[in-house]
Design an enzyme around this catalytic site. Structure first.
Site, short mmCIF file in Angstrom:
data_model
loop_
_atom_site.label_atom_id
_atom_site.label_comp_id
_atom_site.label_asym_id
_atom_site.label_seq_id
_atom_site.Cartn_x
_atom_site.Cartn_y
_atom_site.Cartn_z
N ASP A 53 0.69 -1.29 -0.05
CA ASP A 53 0.16 0.12 -0.04
C ASP A 53 0.90 1.37 0.08
O ASP A 53 1.91 1.40 0.62
CB ASP A 53 -0.99 -0.09 1.38
CG ASP A 53 -2.22 0.89 1.27
OD1 ASP A 53 -2.42 1.53 0.22
OD2 ASP A 53 -2.74 0.93 2.18
N ASN A 63 -11.03 -3.12 -5.56
CA ASN A 63 -10.01 -2.04 -6.65
C ASN A 63 -10.73 -1.65 -7.79
O ASN A 63 -10.51 -0.50 -8.38
CB ASN A 63 -8.75 -2.46 -6.97
CG ASN A 63 -7.96 -2.30 -5.50
OD1 ASN A 63 -6.91 -3.00 -5.50
ND2 ASN A 63 -8.12 -1.57 -4.63
C1 FPP Z 1 -1.99 0.20 -3.42
O1 FPP Z 1 -1.55 1.59 -3.23
C2 FPP Z 1 -1.42 -0.40 -4.49
C3 FPP Z 1 -2.18 -1.21 -5.51
C4 FPP Z 1 -3.82 -1.23 -5.58
C5 FPP Z 1 -1.51 -1.63 -6.65
C6 FPP Z 1 -0.67 -2.52 -6.35
C7 FPP Z 1 0.32 -2.93 -7.45
C8 FPP Z 1 1.50 -2.71 -7.73
C9 FPP Z 1 2.32 -2.50 -6.51
C10 FPP Z 1 2.05 -3.24 -8.91
C11 FPP Z 1 3.08 -4.32 -8.99
C12 FPP Z 1 2.51 -5.52 -8.86
C13 FPP Z 1 2.46 -6.38 -10.07
C14 FPP Z 1 2.15 -8.06 -9.61
C15 FPP Z 1 2.54 -6.18 -11.39
P1 FPP Z 1 -2.64 2.58 -3.37
O2 FPP Z 1 -2.86 3.05 -4.84
O3 FPP Z 1 -3.44 2.12 -2.65
O4 FPP Z 1 -1.98 3.71 -2.56
P2 FPP Z 1 -2.61 4.83 -1.72
O5 FPP Z 1 -3.02 4.12 -0.39
O6 FPP Z 1 -1.28 5.81 -1.45
O7 FPP Z 1 -3.58 5.60 -2.64
#
Ligand code: FPP
Length: 252
Positions: A20, A68
């Site tokens: 996250d 998501n």
């Molecule tokens: C959460 O950060 C992250 C995600 C929903 C996407 C996770 C994906 C990756 C790290 C890409 C790598 C993975 C693969 C397998 C290709 P957020 O967007 O919720 O962050 P925030 O809480 O700061 O808004």
């Protein structure tokens, strides 16, 4: 790089990670959220390499939750694009590291192209004997448990098993990650202290570690801190501390 066995004393066999903080990482740099996700891929690559070097048996990462889809359309489609390009660019090297790739979640919701890439990655790496990397996509813990219940109910209906056969062990065999060691260490970056519908069944006895580091900043040093914290956890599984200490003395 050689194998790192420094954490042999109490090393997790199976680490699960909620990655996250990509969005906040990007926002701090006045960049679009997608830039944060791209930086997140780099952190993920490094984590996988580090876990292979440390001879971790299994690593499970939460790449896309069933919730998501509620994000803005543009972010969802750029995440889909990122999954596709990441699979295209990374699978060969993962195969060379003898990593076995599995995807958990309801992948049927993805485009045919992405589903094909997922299948190809699983097929190519199926017989690898190194670390098992499970990637949770369109995954939700409640979906996972409900899905296991559905399969079990179908088996009862068809007469393959009796309702009296249903117990925790049987459910274990039907949820995602069946066959892997139960997760020992859960890591969540980004400062929030919650499980967010990840592996709700499988985390029953998992040690929960939370760090304020945003996912793109999660590096080997951060991983080492999590492992050092884990070393000192006394895992009691319902027993008393004295019983565990006694058993440890006998095993020494
Ligand atoms: C959460 O950060 C992250 C995600 C929903 C996407 C996770 C994906 C990756 C790290 C890409 C790598 C993975 C693969 C397998 C290709 P957020 O967007 O919720 O962050 P925030 O809480 O700061 O808004």
């Amino acid at each position: 790089m050689g194998k790192d066995n420094t954490q042999e004393m109490q090393k997790p066999k199976h680490i699960v990670v909620v990655m996250d903080g990509n969005g906040r990482w990007a926002k701090k740099r006045f960049m679009p959220r997608t830039a944060g996700h791209k930086a997140g891929v780099n952190a993920t690559r490094e984590l996988v390499k580090a876990c292979v070097e440390k001879s971790i048996d299994a690593l499970t990462i939460f790449a896309f939750s069933s919730e998501n889809w509620k994000r803005p359309d543009q972010e969802v489609s750029s995440l889909m694009e990122l999954f596709l390009t990441t699979l295209q660019s990374e699978v060969k090297e993962l195969h060379e590291q003898s990593v076995r790739m599995c995807f958990i979640g309801d992948v049927g919701a993805f485009s045919e192209k992405l589903q094909n890439k997922i299948r190809q990655a699983e097929d190519l790496t199926r017989d690898n004997t190194g670390m098992c990397l499970s990637i949770a996509v369109n995954y939700g813990g409640r979906w996972d448990v409900a899905n296991a219940c559905k399969i079990i109910a179908e088996k009862v209906e068809s007469g393959e098993i009796k309702s009296s056969d249903v117990n925790a062990e049987l459910v274990n065999q039907h949820v995602a990650l069946a066959g892997l060691p139960e997760p020992d260490l859960f890591i969540r970056t980004g400062g929030d202290k919650r499980i967010s519908n990840f592996l709700i069944w499988q985390l029953a006895y998992t040690e929960l570690y939370f760090t304020d580091a945003l996912w793109p900043d999660f590096d080997r040093n951060e991983l080492d801190q999590a492992l050092a914290w884990f070393v000192n956890r006394q895992r009691r599984f319902g027993k008393t501390g004295d019983q565990v200490e006694q058993a440890n003395k006998v095993n020494c």
